[in-house]
Design an enzyme around this catalytic site. Structure first.
Site, PDB file in Angstrom:
ATOM      1  N   GLY A 205     -19.174 -35.752  30.981  1.00 28.54           N
ATOM      2  CA  GLY A 205     -18.842 -37.170  30.499  1.00 28.54           C
ATOM      3  C   GLY A 205     -17.595 -36.875  29.576  1.00 28.54           C
ATOM      4  N   PRO A 207     -15.028 -37.114  26.401  1.00 25.60           N
ATOM      5  CA  PRO A 207     -15.249 -36.577  25.092  1.00 25.60           C
ATOM      6  C   PRO A 207     -15.911 -37.414  23.965  1.00 25.60           C
ATOM      7  CG  PRO A 207     -12.662 -36.425  25.689  1.00 25.60           C
ATOM      8  CD  PRO A 207     -13.512 -37.271  26.455  1.00 25.60           C
ATOM      9  N   LYS A 211     -22.253 -34.696  24.423  1.00 26.03           N
ATOM     10  CA  LYS A 211     -22.908 -33.815  25.052  1.00 26.03           C
ATOM     11  C   LYS A 211     -23.415 -32.445  24.366  1.00 26.03           C
ATOM     12  CE  LYS A 211     -19.120 -33.543  27.428  1.00 26.03           C
ATOM     13  NZ  LYS A 211     -18.256 -34.637  26.666  1.00 26.03           N
ATOM     14  N   THR A 212     -22.544 -32.184  23.508  1.00 17.63           N
ATOM     15  CA  THR A 212     -23.035 -31.157  22.644  1.00 17.63           C
ATOM     16  C   THR A 212     -24.049 -31.222  21.931  1.00 17.63           C
ATOM     17  OG1 THR A 212     -20.677 -30.297  22.364  1.00 17.63           O
ATOM     18  CG2 THR A 212     -22.222 -29.448  21.018  1.00 17.63           C
ATOM     19  N   GLU A 427       1.462 -62.756  19.766  1.00 11.90           N
ATOM     20  CA  GLU A 427       0.029 -62.767  19.815  1.00 11.90           C
ATOM     21  C   GLU A 427      -0.829 -64.018  20.245  1.00 11.90           C
ATOM     22  OE1 GLU A 427      -1.503 -59.888  19.587  1.00 11.90           O
ATOM     23  OE2 GLU A 427       0.433 -58.759  18.939  1.00 11.90           O
ATOM     24  N   ASP A 503       2.615 -53.929  26.251  1.00  8.23           N
ATOM     25  CA  ASP A 503       2.292 -54.732  27.244  1.00  8.23           C
ATOM     26  C   ASP A 503       2.526 -54.486  28.483  1.00  8.23           C
ATOM     27  OD1 ASP A 503       0.970 -55.999  25.128  1.00  8.23           O
ATOM     28  OD2 ASP A 503       2.423 -57.338  24.722  1.00  8.23           O
TER      29      ASP A 503
HETATM   30  P1  ADP Z   1     -19.115 -34.198  23.095  1.00  2.24           P
HETATM   31  O1  ADP Z   1     -19.689 -35.147  24.263  1.00  2.24           O
HETATM   32  O2  ADP Z   1     -17.505 -34.219  23.110  1.00  2.24           O
HETATM   33  O3  ADP Z   1     -19.686 -32.800  22.997  1.00  2.24           O
HETATM   34  P2  ADP Z   1     -20.161 -34.477  20.634  1.00  2.24           P
HETATM   35  O4  ADP Z   1     -21.633 -34.112  21.106  1.00  2.24           O
HETATM   36  O5  ADP Z   1     -19.690 -33.215  19.736  1.00  2.24           O
HETATM   37  O6  ADP Z   1     -19.520 -34.839  21.833  1.00  2.24           O
HETATM   38  O7  ADP Z   1     -20.515 -35.580  19.719  1.00  2.24           O
HETATM   39  C1  ADP Z   1     -19.815 -35.862  18.584  1.00  2.24           C
HETATM   40  C2  ADP Z   1     -20.372 -36.542  17.552  1.00  2.24           C
HETATM   41  O8  ADP Z   1     -20.501 -38.114  18.031  1.00  2.24           O
HETATM   42  C3  ADP Z   1     -21.887 -36.125  17.455  1.00  2.24           C
HETATM   43  O9  ADP Z   1     -21.889 -35.192  16.108  1.00  2.24           O
HETATM   44  C4  ADP Z   1     -22.686 -37.401  16.843  1.00  2.24           C
HETATM   45  O10 ADP Z   1     -22.311 -37.764  15.469  1.00  2.24           O
HETATM   46  C5  ADP Z   1     -21.759 -38.542  17.407  1.00  2.24           C
HETATM   47  N1  ADP Z   1     -22.498 -39.090  18.685  1.00  2.24           N
HETATM   48  C6  ADP Z   1     -21.974 -38.916  19.904  1.00  2.24           C
HETATM   49  N2  ADP Z   1     -22.808 -39.482  21.001  1.00  2.24           N
HETATM   50  C7  ADP Z   1     -23.748 -39.892  20.231  1.00  2.24           C
HETATM   51  C8  ADP Z   1     -24.959 -40.452  20.590  1.00  2.24           C
HETATM   52  N3  ADP Z   1     -25.455 -40.827  21.785  1.00  2.24           N
HETATM   53  N4  ADP Z   1     -25.964 -40.803  19.652  1.00  2.24           N
HETATM   54  C9  ADP Z   1     -25.612 -40.397  18.383  1.00  2.24           C
HETATM   55  N5  ADP Z   1     -24.561 -39.839  17.711  1.00  2.24           N
HETATM   56  C10 ADP Z   1     -23.601 -39.500  18.877  1.00  2.24           C
HETATM   57 ZN    ZN Z   2       1.493 -57.862  23.087  1.00  4.66          ZN
HETATM   58 MG    MG Z   3     -18.591 -30.813  22.771  1.00  6.13          MG
END
Ligand code: ADP
Ligand code: ZN
Ligand code: MG
Length: 617
Positions: A205, A207, A211-212, A427, A503
């Site tokens: 997915g 960034p 995911k982490t 705008e 634009d």
């Molecule tokens: P990546 O997908 O890049 O690994 P991370 O898991 O590091 O993203 O997410 C970064 C931060 O964004 C998390 O620490 C959290 O605070 C927030 N976050 C991202 N997605 C969610 C979610 N679905 N629910 C709650 N917090 C989220």
């Molecule tokens: Zn414009």
């Molecule tokens: Mg990550």
């Protein structure tokens, strides 16, 4: 373990042996010459006069050479023998002692200077090398041993403290992952029925979509050891360690099973092997080792490999085949409901006013990732503190969405009156074109307060629901809306400014995509000329067609955009009264909300506004 230890220590032993060898050579050649006491050559008459002065201490006669010292034995002199029969008597009378003169330094000095001192820098270098090597292998004291040799951090269960409840939205991902959690809790249940769980699951997915976070939540829920390692950690420092690290990691994991191995940003090592000359050997070896390990371990024991990436298209196909990462879990940008939930999860961490409604915030923040939403909530809290309030309000949240989208308000930048007028018309042009086309989403807010992002003003368009498909008409309308700003400028001021560059870029991109990817032109039809390579990271498109086609396509893009531009001009011309009225309002108030906008638009008789009288000043 001993077998592992010895060969790995070999480089260091070699190093010390080499150091000793160098020292020995130095001691044989260089040091003696340096350390020897200096000997002064003098003439024979000088020797004689020193003898008469009774200033000779020790004397050594060897062949035709006389070496002697002065009385205090401070300096050593040397002279050549001439035929001098009374010499011995005279020397004796002068009180000189006949004995061997040692030009060599003392034993202690020579050991100290010849061996110990030079060895010190070598030892020091050796020490640092040793430490770096240890670090590179991720050992903490237990060099090359089992103790974290792979550099993977062994998480104590639930020390991450993150549960599924902390991850909002992403229901599909959570559902797929909770099966894995269940398996780790009770592998027996699955074994009985003969079901095999996937050995690996790949979270893909854009960034910041969590995911982490999801991987950590799995660890928190499953209550098993969690090995977390970033792909980049495999490839560092010493060539050839990557593969060994992978081996180590899986060895540890097998011992700790059931457990989870999480490889973050796996694209670092999992890139396609392209067999190019000068390719990254180290990385390929690491990848090969990973493939082997994933084939080798027994999935039923309860080792589950999770990996995350935002570049799934660059991964090696071998990694994705069944039996390895056969389950792919999409972690997409949150939809409206998801955004609301994520806002709520993060809002729990801050103090909020009671009447906060998250829905309009989530609507404005269309396309924001979870990380951005977390950021929005935090910005709101910061803004509340800045204005000395005890809790964040709806307004704080609304403003911080705009901060995250467009940057901070730039209060210091003062637009000249004329610039402000132009921006107001620009705008309004966007918004009016959008509103006049039935398919376009209504505007939510327009402001002409400069932002740190460089925007002098902007139009917040809000889609009512989430869009998954866009029709040709909608796309054309969108292009027309992009050109609306410039169209208004030209219509009112009969000149154009640089303000429309963004634009133009957007409109061109969209028009090109319509032709080259969406098959929406009659001339080219159902053919794709462009492929998107990084769908999660901006989506760069690469063109694949003949130069002739490309030239025709460029022409077509130009035609398409200018057609929409003309349409925008016509629309604005037909509603010029409204344009002046709305721009006048915006100029005066600097901000106009969607409701105000629609109200003015639906009024039947336009009042005269201050700007309409002299638009060309
Ligand atoms: P990546 O997908 O890049 O690994 P991370 O898991 O590091 O993203 O997410 C970064 C931060 O964004 C998390 O620490 C959290 O605070 C927030 N976050 C991202 N997605 C969610 C979610 N679905 N629910 C709650 N917090 C989220
Ligand atoms: Zn414009
Ligand atoms: Mg990550």
């Amino acid at each position: 373990m001993q077998e592992v230890k010895k060969p790995s220590r070999r480089p260091l032993i070699c190093y010390y042996l080499a150091a000793l060898l160098i020292l020995m050579l130095l001691n044989m050649t260089f040091f003696p010459a340096v350390l020897e006491k200096p000997v002064q050559d003098v003439t024979y008459d000088q020797f004689m006069s020193m003898t008469y002065d009774k200033n000779v201490g020790q004397v050594e006669i060897e062949g035709d050479e006389i070496t002697f010292t002065d009385k205090a034995a401070e300096n050593i002199y040397r002279t050549t023998v001439t035929d001098d029969p009374g010499r011995t008597d005279r020397l004796f009378e002068s009180g000189a002692q006949f004995q061997e003169i040692d030009t060599q330094p003392g034993l202690l000095t020579s050991i100290l200077v010849g061996w110990v001192l030079p060895l010190l820098p070598f030892l020091l270098i050796g020490y640092f090398l040793n430490r770096r090597m240890k670090k590179a292998m991720g050992g903490d004291g237990m060099m090359f041993g089992m103790g974290g040799g792979s550099g993977a951090k062994v998480y104590v269960p639930s020390s991450t403290g993150i549960r599924f409840a902390d991850v909002a939205g992403e229901d599909e991902a959570k559902e797929l992952l909770s099966e894995i959690v269940d398996f780790l809790h009770d592998p027996e249940k699955y074994r009985q029925i003969g079901a095999k769980l996937p050995k690996g699951a790949l979270l893909v997915g854009p960034p910041g979509t969590g995911k982490t976070l999801l991987a950590k939540a799995v660890a928190g829920e499953a209550n098993v050891p969690f090995f977390s390692i970033a792909g980049s950690e495999f490839v560092e420092m010493f060539v050839g360690r990557g593969a060994a690290k992978v081996r180590d990691l899986f060895k540890q994991a097998n011992e700790k099973a059931p457990c989870i191995v999480f490889i973050d940003e796996i694209d670092t090592i999992g890139k396609k092997r392209d067999g190019q000359i000068g390719g990254n050997d180290e990385r390929e070896q690491t990848l090969n080792q990973l493939l082997t390990e994933m084939d080798g371990f027994d999935g039923s024991k309860g080792v589950v490999v999770l990996a995350a990436t935002n570049r799934p298209d660059s991964l090696d196909p071998a990694l994705l085949r069944p039996g390895r990462f056969d389950r792919r879990i999409p972690v997409e940008l949150p939809d409206l409901q998801g955004r609301i939930e994520i806002l709520k999860v993060h809002a729990k961490k801050i103090r909020l006013a009671e009447d906060v409604n998250f829905e309009p915030i989530a609507k404005t923040a269309a396309g924001a990732s979870g990380a951005e939403l977390a950021n929005i909530v935090n910005e709101a809290a910061l803004r509340a503190v800045r204005s000395g309030r005890q809790f964040a309000t709806q307004e704080d949240l609304q403003e911080s969405v705009e901060v995250v989208i467009a940057g901070y308000q730039k209060k210091s930048r003062v637009l000249s009156d004329q610039e402000k007028k132009i921006v107001a018309y620009h705008e309004t042009g966007h918004a009016l074109v959008a509103a006049l086309q039935s398919h376009s989403a209504p505007v939510q807010k327009i402001t002409i307060i400069p932002r740190t992002s460089g925007a002098l003003g902007y139009t917040l368009q809000v889609d009512e629901g989430d869009h998954f498909l866009m029709s040709r008409e909608e796309l054309l309308n969108k292009i027309a809306t992009y050109t609306g700003g410039r169209a208004a400028e030209e219509l009112v001021f009969h000149s154009v400014t640089t303000g429309a560059s963004n634009d133009i870029e957007q409109a061109t991109k969209l028009a090109r995509a319509m032709i080259s990817r969406f098959g929406m032109s009659e001339e080219f039809g159902f053919v794709a000329f462009e492929t998107v390579s990084n769908q999660y990271l901006g989506g760069d498109a690469s063109l694949a067609c003949s130069p002739e086609t490309q030239a025709r396509m460029d022409q077509k893009v130009t035609e398409l955009v200018s057609q929409q531009y003309r349409r925008a001009v016509e629309l604005l011309r037909a509603n010029e009264g409204k344009l002046h009225q709305l721009a006048g309002y915006l100029y005066e108030h600097e901000t106009i909300t969607g409701e105000e906008f629609m109200e003015i638009l639906s009024q039947s008789s336009p009042e005269l506004d201050p700007l309409a009288e002299q638009p060309e000043t």
